[in-house]
Design an enzyme around this catalytic site. Structure first.
Site, mmCIF file in Angstrom:
data_model
loop_
_atom_site.group_PDB
_atom_site.id
_atom_site.type_symbol
_atom_site.label_atom_id
_atom_site.label_comp_id
_atom_site.label_asym_id
_atom_site.label_seq_id
_atom_site.Cartn_x
_atom_site.Cartn_y
_atom_site.Cartn_z
ATOM 1 N N CYS A 234 -95.284 19.035 21.431
ATOM 2 C CA CYS A 234 -94.523 18.074 22.801
ATOM 3 C C CYS A 234 -93.158 17.826 23.033
ATOM 4 O O CYS A 234 -92.757 17.549 22.233
ATOM 5 C CB CYS A 234 -96.205 17.071 22.467
ATOM 6 S SG CYS A 234 -95.421 16.011 23.689
ATOM 7 N N CYS B 166 -93.484 15.328 28.651
ATOM 8 C CA CYS B 166 -92.814 15.671 30.234
ATOM 9 C C CYS B 166 -94.132 14.911 30.472
ATOM 10 O O CYS B 166 -93.848 14.359 31.941
ATOM 11 C CB CYS B 166 -93.071 17.511 30.360
ATOM 12 S SG CYS B 166 -95.270 17.932 30.421
ATOM 13 N N SER C 263 -83.127 16.984 33.624
ATOM 14 C CA SER C 263 -82.725 16.986 35.333
ATOM 15 C C SER C 263 -82.299 18.033 36.050
ATOM 16 O O SER C 263 -82.261 19.219 34.676
ATOM 17 C CB SER C 263 -82.108 15.705 35.116
ATOM 18 O OG SER C 263 -81.619 15.282 36.399
ATOM 19 N N CYS D 210 -99.713 16.285 31.000
ATOM 20 C CA CYS D 210 -100.964 15.803 30.660
ATOM 21 C C CYS D 210 -102.193 14.496 30.760
ATOM 22 O O CYS D 210 -103.392 14.254 31.218
ATOM 23 C CB CYS D 210 -101.764 15.675 29.149
ATOM 24 S SG CYS D 210 -100.075 14.950 28.084
ATOM 25 N N ARG E 95 -90.354 17.949 32.525
ATOM 26 C CA ARG E 95 -90.489 16.935 33.101
ATOM 27 C C ARG E 95 -91.621 16.761 34.020
ATOM 28 O O ARG E 95 -90.707 17.013 35.111
ATOM 29 C CB ARG E 95 -89.044 15.938 32.307
ATOM 30 C CG ARG E 95 -89.193 14.916 32.553
ATOM 31 C CD ARG E 95 -89.212 13.964 32.072
ATOM 32 N NE ARG E 95 -89.116 11.941 31.162
ATOM 33 C CZ ARG E 95 -90.645 11.679 31.413
ATOM 34 N NH1 ARG E 95 -91.490 11.735 32.184
ATOM 35 N NH2 ARG E 95 -89.721 10.470 31.796
ATOM 36 N N CYS F 160 -100.258 22.597 30.894
ATOM 37 C CA CYS F 160 -99.023 22.175 29.556
ATOM 38 C C CYS F 160 -97.833 23.385 29.335
ATOM 39 O O CYS F 160 -97.906 24.081 28.540
ATOM 40 C CB CYS F 160 -99.951 21.699 28.151
ATOM 41 S SG CYS F 160 -98.239 21.446 27.233
ATOM 42 N N THR G 32 -81.165 10.893 40.469
ATOM 43 C CA THR G 32 -80.705 9.267 39.605
ATOM 44 C C THR G 32 -80.145 8.715 39.726
ATOM 45 O O THR G 32 -79.641 7.292 39.355
ATOM 46 C CB THR G 32 -79.930 10.674 38.831
ATOM 47 O OG1 THR G 32 -79.969 11.367 38.216
ATOM 48 C CG2 THR G 32 -78.480 10.278 38.120
HETATM 49 C C1 LIG Z 1 -86.697 19.187 36.719
HETATM 50 C C2 LIG Z 1 -86.217 18.136 36.997
HETATM 51 C C3 LIG Z 1 -84.896 18.469 38.156
HETATM 52 C C4 LIG Z 1 -84.888 16.503 38.493
HETATM 53 N N1 LIG Z 1 -83.237 17.137 39.362
HETATM 54 C C5 LIG Z 1 -83.183 16.219 39.969
HETATM 55 C C6 LIG Z 1 -81.215 16.218 40.427
HETATM 56 O O1 LIG Z 1 -80.750 17.016 40.873
HETATM 57 N N2 LIG Z 1 -80.315 15.131 40.589
HETATM 58 C C7 LIG Z 1 -81.141 14.258 40.689
HETATM 59 O O2 LIG Z 1 -80.977 13.044 40.551
HETATM 60 N N3 LIG Z 1 -82.490 13.416 40.268
HETATM 61 C C8 LIG Z 1 -82.857 14.516 39.857
HETATM 62 N N4 LIG Z 1 -84.231 14.784 38.606
HETATM 63 C C9 LIG Z 1 -84.485 13.570 39.396
HETATM 64 C C10 LIG Z 1 -83.504 11.912 37.621
HETATM 65 O O3 LIG Z 1 -83.813 13.489 36.848
HETATM 66 C C11 LIG Z 1 -84.870 10.995 37.765
HETATM 67 O O4 LIG Z 1 -84.754 10.196 38.619
HETATM 68 C C12 LIG Z 1 -83.454 10.075 36.195
HETATM 69 O O5 LIG Z 1 -83.376 10.612 35.696
HETATM 70 C C13 LIG Z 1 -84.373 9.093 36.504
HETATM 71 O O6 LIG Z 1 -83.488 8.255 35.177
HETATM 72 P P1 LIG Z 1 -84.899 7.159 34.638
HETATM 73 O O7 LIG Z 1 -83.428 6.541 33.820
HETATM 74 O O8 LIG Z 1 -85.446 5.883 35.460
HETATM 75 O O9 LIG Z 1 -85.735 8.232 33.413
HETATM 76 P P2 LIG Z 1 -85.342 9.085 32.491
HETATM 77 O O10 LIG Z 1 -83.370 10.327 32.697
HETATM 78 O O11 LIG Z 1 -86.670 9.925 32.151
HETATM 79 O O12 LIG Z 1 -85.230 8.261 31.090
HETATM 80 C C14 LIG Z 1 -85.664 7.609 30.417
HETATM 81 C C15 LIG Z 1 -85.548 7.440 29.043
HETATM 82 O O13 LIG Z 1 -86.347 6.452 28.391
HETATM 83 C C16 LIG Z 1 -86.832 6.972 27.167
HETATM 84 N N5 LIG Z 1 -87.547 6.288 26.215
HETATM 85 C C17 LIG Z 1 -89.059 6.566 27.596
HETATM 86 N N6 LIG Z 1 -90.457 6.199 27.356
HETATM 87 C C18 LIG Z 1 -89.906 5.268 25.612
HETATM 88 C C19 LIG Z 1 -89.981 4.604 25.433
HETATM 89 N N7 LIG Z 1 -90.975 3.967 24.781
HETATM 90 N N8 LIG Z 1 -89.340 3.843 23.705
HETATM 91 C C20 LIG Z 1 -88.085 4.448 23.882
HETATM 92 N N9 LIG Z 1 -87.116 5.481 25.143
HETATM 93 C C21 LIG Z 1 -88.409 5.309 26.015
HETATM 94 C C22 LIG Z 1 -86.468 8.197 27.249
HETATM 95 O O14 LIG Z 1 -86.756 9.457 25.949
HETATM 96 C C23 LIG Z 1 -85.489 8.541 28.289
HETATM 97 O O15 LIG Z 1 -84.406 8.796 27.936
HETATM 98 C C24 LIG Z 1 -84.625 15.609 38.834
HETATM 99 C C25 LIG Z 1 -86.113 15.205 37.635
HETATM 100 C C26 LIG Z 1 -86.404 16.775 37.326
HETATM 101 C C27 LIG Z 1 -87.462 16.346 35.722
HETATM 102 S S1 SF4 Z 2 -96.500 15.892 27.263
HETATM 103 FE FE1 SF4 Z 2 -98.439 16.670 27.431
HETATM 104 S S2 SF4 Z 2 -98.334 18.462 28.972
HETATM 105 FE FE2 SF4 Z 2 -96.147 17.646 28.457
HETATM 106 S S3 SF4 Z 2 -95.834 19.022 26.301
HETATM 107 FE FE3 SF4 Z 2 -96.818 16.719 25.868
HETATM 108 S S4 SF4 Z 2 -98.442 17.973 25.574
HETATM 109 FE FE4 SF4 Z 2 -97.509 19.166 26.750
#
Ligand SMILES: Cc1cc2nc3c(=O)[nH]c(=O)nc-3n(C[C@H](O)[C@H](O)[C@H](O)COP(=O)(O)OP(=O)(O)OC[C@H]3O[C@@H](n4cnc5c(N)ncnc54)[C@H](O)[C@@H]3O)c2cc1C
Ligand code: SF4
Length: 545
Positions: free
Chosen positions: A513, A516, A55, A519, A299, A489, A335
């Site tokens: 991979c 993220c 994040s 794909c 991601r 990717c 978040t």
């Molecule tokens: C580049 C980037 C920058 C960001 N910047 C900000 C920011 O500055 N401030 C902010 O508030 N938000 C920011 N966000 C958004 C924020 O990160 C998300 O909204 C937040 O993390 C969502 O929380 P979540 O728990 O729903 O999902 P996630 O944080 O994605 O957590 C999901 C978890 O579930 C696990 N998981 C997934 N599938 C499975 C499965 N089938 N079995 C077991 N485990 C699994 C994953 O491994 C992961 O640990 C950003 C996002 C990105 C990508």
């Molecule tokens: S999820 Fe798909 S696009 Fe992301 S790293 Fe893995 S193969 Fe590449």
């Protein structure tokens, strides 16, 4: 694969939570606060809590204040208050400071490593009695009589050829009265649930972006703790939505990332290379002077907002956090909203458990509609679609009107005009983009980047990137778009080999991979299906990410 599988062992819980990100952990903590005797289990596919969390991150502590008001005394890793907001428009050589839109003011917020925040939330959940199993991917939905009754973790020890290896171990059934899906953006089981229960009927398609991030350590003299800088403009053209974030925090750390809307049209575009060349801008490169890159990852994130929130409940469970999609795009934050959705779902579950009920958790969407999450997302709902419709300059103008004049109360809702997989132009109709070669100091190639994401997968396992129809990779993706997966990717998983000999073939380096999910989202014909690899596989993002 062998059919005569031994039966799976089963464990029974009141609640199973899939995913140990902010939403899953907030749900687990709220549940145990409200129902201390409830048996709550949380599975996480990363090798530890935080290993797959990527994040920005500027954290708005609103939900955390409600969940654990004494977070400061409990040692939460919120150490760098955001103190200086800058919003820049870049041309190829210059930067112009723009007024910071109100949604992007960060007073009262903290620059954090979200991975570390999750590690700490995990400890708080365990102290309350939540059973946390990292290294286990929920691979399968368990459904009985139309009701989701839990999940099964994946079998371990299946070889590439589908045969059992010496290390074969059957997955576990984790059965529960309610299952909360907190898999984050484009969750693999959440995707199946959305299809299975028609949860997207009546809402807009979800739209996404890819965020690619690096963590840098820089000399103390250049470090400005609390600085939050965002840019728009160069190197993207005006039809491509995106920009950078750059946060100074911790001990001489910079969190730098570039985000690109996955509705981009040019199949020659490479988000990874845009991210790399951005750092070479004369105004931006100063941040990195004398520094060292220490981590890398990528991601996808949700951008659809209010219009794209799917149905949230189904018999036996609910979607929470980014698995549904609560990111406030103009704020670039999800978040706090994800955590709050987890807390509200937990409240609905606790009420149902107390009543001995097994009915759908309809109290959860009701609570959500009455919460600040809904008001927040409603007030910004037109901003992201305005960029998709009117481009950068039209979008900026519209957003200024919507924000300052209408104050987010426009009597209309702009809908998302397309799905992200539908927007690519044919390769021959789009301009090619020549990216500079990486210099190994400021800019890097994919493989050295993946190396510092500490990504690791058991090599002898069936590919977790499945092509519904393998021939489409060449007949459509190569023929029409020159294989955009090789460019979008961020981990070099997709490679075209044999093109020079006139026999192009797609090679999938699945072990690279970083999970993220781009794909799964952007593939033009939705031919690529991302499924969970063996638990514990994937990136191992260090503390700081
Ligand atoms: C580049 C980037 C920058 C960001 N910047 C900000 C920011 O500055 N401030 C902010 O508030 N938000 C920011 N966000 C958004 C924020 O990160 C998300 O909204 C937040 O993390 C969502 O929380 P979540 O728990 O729903 O999902 P996630 O944080 O994605 O957590 C999901 C978890 O579930 C696990 N998981 C997934 N599938 C499975 C499965 N089938 N079995 C077991 N485990 C699994 C994953 O491994 C992961 O640990 C950003 C996002 C990105 C990508
Ligand atoms: S999820 Fe798909 S696009 Fe992301 S790293 Fe893995 S193969 Fe590449």
């Amino acid at each position: 694969m062998s059919d005569d599988l031994p039966p799976r062992e089963a464990m029974e819980f009141d609640v199973v939570i899939v995913g140990g990100g902010p939403s899953g952990l907030a749900a687990a903590i709220r549940l145990k606060q409200l129902a201390p005797d409830a048996a709550v289990c949380l599975v996480e596919k990363g090798s530890e809590i935080g290993a797959h969390i990527l994040s920005g991150a500027v954290l708005e502590p609103r939900a955390l204040n409600e969940l654990l008001p004494d977070w400061h005394e409990k040692g939460a890793p919120l150490e760098t208050p955001a103190s200086d907001d800058r919003f820049l428009y870049l041309t190829a050589t210059r930067a112009f400071r723009l007024p910071t839109p109100p949604q992007m003011h960060n007073q009262g917020n903290f620059i954090v490593s979200l991975g570390n925040v999750c590690r700490w939330l995990g400890q708080q959940a365990e102290l309350l009695g939540v059973e946390i199993y990292p290294g286990f991917a929920a691979a399968e939905l368990l459904e009985e009589n139309g009701r989701i009754v839990g999940v099964a973790t994946g079998d371990m020890g299946i070889g590439k050829d589908g045969r059992h290896t010496d290390g074969f171990q059957r997955g576990m059934e984790l059965r529960a009265r309610y299952t909360l899906f907190a898999e984050g953006c484009r969750g693999s089981l959440s995707k199946r649930l959305i299809q299975r229960f028609g949860l997207r009927d009546g809402s807009d398609p979800q739209t996404y972006a890819i965020g690619i991030k690096e963590l840098w350590e820089i000399p103390g003299a250049n470090h400005k703790p609390g600085l939050v800088e965002h840019t728009i403009g160069w190197p993207l053209d005006a039809r491509t939505y995106g920009g950078s974030f750059l946060y100074h925090f911790g001990s001489n750390l910079i969190s730098y990332g570039f985000v690109i809307g996955l509705d981009y049209r040019n199949p020659w575009l490479s988000p990874f290379d845009e991210m790399q060349r951005f750092k070479t801008h004369p105004v931006i490169r100063r941040h990195f002077a004398g520094g060292r890159r220490i981590a890398y990852g990528a991601r996808a994130l949700n951008e659809g907002g209010l219009q794209s929130i799917p149905g949230l409940v189904f018999p036996g469970g609910a979607l929470i956090g980014d698995a549904a999609g609560f990111v406030n795009v103009p704020k670039i934050k999800g978040t706090h909203t994800s955590m709050k959705s987890g807390m509200l779902a937990a409240e609905a579950v606790a009420e149902a458990l107390a009543a001995g009920a097994t009915a759908e958790l309809s109290a959860y969407p009701e609570k959500l509609r009455g919460s600040w999450v809904w008001n927040e997302l409603a007030s910004v709902r037109n901003i992201r679609p305005s960029f998709a419709r009117f481009g950068l300059y039209g979008g900026l103008t519209y957003s200024a009107l919507d924000t300052y004049l209408l104050r987010g109360r426009a009597p209309w809702t702009l809908h998302h005009p397309h799905r992200d997989n539908e927007t690519l132009l044919d390769a021959q109709a789009a301009p090619r983009i020549d990216y500079p070669r990486p210099d190994g100091v400021l800019s890097f190639d994919r493989l050295s980047s993946v190396f510092i994401s500490n990504t690791n997968h058991e090599e002898n396992q069936p590919p977790h990137l499945r092509l519904a129809k393998p021939s489409v990779a060449i007949d459509v993706n190569w023929a029409r778009y020159r294989s955009p997966e090789a460019r979008y990717c961020p981990a070099g998983v997709y490679e075209i080999v044999g093109a020079e000999e006139g026999q192009p073939q797609l090679q999938i380096n699945a072990q690279n991979c970083v999970h993220c999910k781009t794909c799964d989202i952007k593939d033009p014909t939705q031919n690529i299906d991302w499924v969970t690899p063996e638990g514990g596989g994937g990136p191992n993002y260090p503390g700081g990410m």
